[in-house]
Design a protein around this motif. Structure first.
Motif, PDB file in Angstrom:
ATOM      1  N   GLY A  89     -22.213   4.127 -45.086  1.00 20.64           N
ATOM      2  CA  GLY A  89     -23.426   4.572 -44.390  1.00 20.64           C
ATOM      3  C   GLY A  89     -23.413   4.278 -42.900  1.00 20.64           C
ATOM      4  N   ALA A  90     -22.235   4.186 -42.327  1.00 22.10           N
ATOM      5  CA  ALA A  90     -22.093   3.877 -40.897  1.00 22.10           C
ATOM      6  C   ALA A  90     -21.533   5.094 -40.166  1.00 22.10           C
ATOM      7  N   PRO A  91     -21.801   5.191 -38.860  1.00 22.97           N
ATOM      8  CA  PRO A  91     -21.152   6.256 -38.094  1.00 22.97           C
ATOM      9  C   PRO A  91     -19.645   6.014 -38.043  1.00 22.97           C
ATOM     10  N   LEU A  92     -18.900   7.112 -37.957  1.00 22.72           N
ATOM     11  CA  LEU A  92     -17.450   7.038 -37.885  1.00 22.72           C
ATOM     12  C   LEU A  92     -17.001   7.496 -36.509  1.00 22.72           C
ATOM     13  N   VAL A  93     -16.211   6.642 -35.853  1.00 24.10           N
ATOM     14  CA  VAL A  93     -15.663   6.956 -34.530  1.00 24.10           C
ATOM     15  C   VAL A  93     -14.202   7.317 -34.713  1.00 24.10           C
ATOM     16  N   TRP A  94     -13.856   8.505 -34.277  1.00 20.05           N
ATOM     17  CA  TRP A  94     -12.501   9.046 -34.343  1.00 20.05           C
ATOM     18  C   TRP A  94     -11.990   9.011 -32.910  1.00 20.05           C
ATOM     19  N   HIS A  95     -11.156   8.018 -32.568  1.00 16.44           N
ATOM     20  CA  HIS A  95     -10.720   7.807 -31.184  1.00 16.44           C
ATOM     21  C   HIS A  95      -9.239   8.131 -31.058  1.00 16.44           C
ATOM     22  N   ASP A  96      -8.905   9.024 -30.136  1.00 17.05           N
ATOM     23  CA  ASP A  96      -7.527   9.473 -29.951  1.00 17.05           C
ATOM     24  C   ASP A  96      -6.743   8.449 -29.138  1.00 17.05           C
ATOM     25  N   SER A  97      -5.597   8.041 -29.678  1.00 18.09           N
ATOM     26  CA  SER A  97      -4.747   7.073 -28.967  1.00 18.09           C
ATOM     27  C   SER A  97      -4.227   7.636 -27.651  1.00 18.09           C
ATOM     28  N   LEU A  98      -4.279   8.955 -27.479  1.00 15.53           N
ATOM     29  CA  LEU A  98      -3.817   9.566 -26.231  1.00 15.53           C
ATOM     30  C   LEU A  98      -4.901   9.579 -25.160  1.00 15.53           C
ATOM     31  N   CYS A  99      -6.039   8.976 -25.452  1.00 15.11           N
ATOM     32  CA  CYS A  99      -7.115   8.751 -24.464  1.00 15.11           C
ATOM     33  C   CYS A  99      -7.329   7.241 -24.374  1.00 15.11           C
ATOM     34  N   PRO A 100      -6.288   6.498 -24.002  1.00  8.58           N
ATOM     35  CA  PRO A 100      -6.294   5.044 -24.153  1.00  8.58           C
ATOM     36  C   PRO A 100      -7.257   4.290 -23.246  1.00  8.58           C
ATOM     37  N   MET A 101      -7.643   4.883 -22.135  1.00 10.83           N
ATOM     38  CA  MET A 101      -8.469   4.148 -21.174  1.00 10.83           C
ATOM     39  C   MET A 101      -9.940   4.543 -21.248  1.00 10.83           C
ATOM     40  N   THR A 102     -10.338   5.157 -22.355  1.00 11.43           N
ATOM     41  CA  THR A 102     -11.752   5.478 -22.561  1.00 11.43           C
ATOM     42  C   THR A 102     -12.528   4.165 -22.549  1.00 11.43           C
TER      43      THR A 102
END
Length: 190
Positions: free
Chosen positions: A62-75
Motif C-alpha cells: 500500500g505504498a507508492p512505488l518509485v521507479w528510478h533510472d540508474s542513468l539519471c544518477p544525480m537526480t
C-alpha cells in the motif's frame, strides 16, 4: 507497512539498471551511477527494493512505488521526495521530465530522397528523466513490475490514467554516453 519491520513506509522503490548495459557502473564523481542513484533514494527516505521482491508484496504494502533510472544518477533527493508527495496528494503517476533543447525535425522520404520536413516547437517537447512514481492506487491495479524501459512504462501507465509530467532539475539528466557523463559531472560539480 514496511517489508522488514513494523514501521510505516513512506515509499518503496527500485533503482532500475536492467537493460542499460554497463553504463550504470560507469563512474561520476568517483562513484558508480547506480550507487549515486541508490544513495539519492535513501536520502529521500525511499526504502530500496530489488526486482526479486515478489510483486504481490509490493502491491500489498500500500505504498507508492518509485521507479528510478540508474542513468539519471544525480537526480536530487529533494526532487524524488517532491515527486512522491505529489503522486500521493494528487493520486496520479508522476514522471520527471526535462525540456528538449535540440532542434527536432521530421524527415520525409520522397522518390528515394530524404527531405527535411516540419520543425517541432521545442516549447511543447519534453524528454523523460527520472523518477517515475506510482501512487498506491495505481500499484494496486498492476499485475507485475512496470516495464524497465521508462518510456514504455509511461506509455503503459497512461493507458490506466493520468500521468503528470513534472519538470526535473537539470542535474536529473539522463546519460547514455561518455560525453553525457562528462557534461553531467561538470553540471553537478560540488
Amino acid at each position: 507497512m514496511s517489508f522488514y519491520d513494523d514501521e510505516p513506509t513512506t515509499a518503496v522503490g527500485v533503482v532500475v539498471e536492467r537493460g542499460r548495459g554497463s553504463m550504470p557502473f560507469a563512474l561520476i564523481h568517483g562513484e558508480p551511477l547506480v550507487g549515486c542513484a541508490a544513495w539519492a533514494m535513501g536520502e529521500a527516505g525511499i526504502q530500496l527494493l530489488d526486482l526479486v521482491t515478489p510483486w504481490e508484496d509490493v502491491r500489498d504494502a500500500g505504498a507508492p512505488l518509485v521507479w528510478h533510472d540508474s542513468l539519471c544518477p544525480m537526480t536530487p533527493p529533494d526532487f524524488l521526495s517532491a515527486c512522491v508527495r505529489r503522486a500521493l496528494a494528487e493520486d496520479v503517476v508522476v514522471a520527471g521530465v526535462l525540456p528538449v533543447t535540440d532542434t527536432v525535425k521530421d524527415l520525409e522520404e520522397r522518390d528515394g530522397v530524404t527531405l527535411v520536413a516540419q520543425t517541432h516547437d521545442r516549447e511543447r517537447l519534453r524528454r523523460l528523466a527520472s523518477p517515475l512514481v506510482l501512487p498506491p492506487s495505481v500499484v494496486a491495479r498492476l499485475h507485475d513490475w512496470p516495464d524497465d524501459d521508462l518510456v514504455r512504462a509511461v506509455s503503459d501507465l497512461r493507458a490506466l490514467g493520468q500521468v503528470l509530467f513534472v519538470e526535473a532539475p537539470a542535474g536529473a539528466a539522463r546519460v547514455s554516453a561518455a560525453t553525457d557523463l562528462a557534461r553531467l559531472e561538470a553540471l553537478t560539480r560540488r
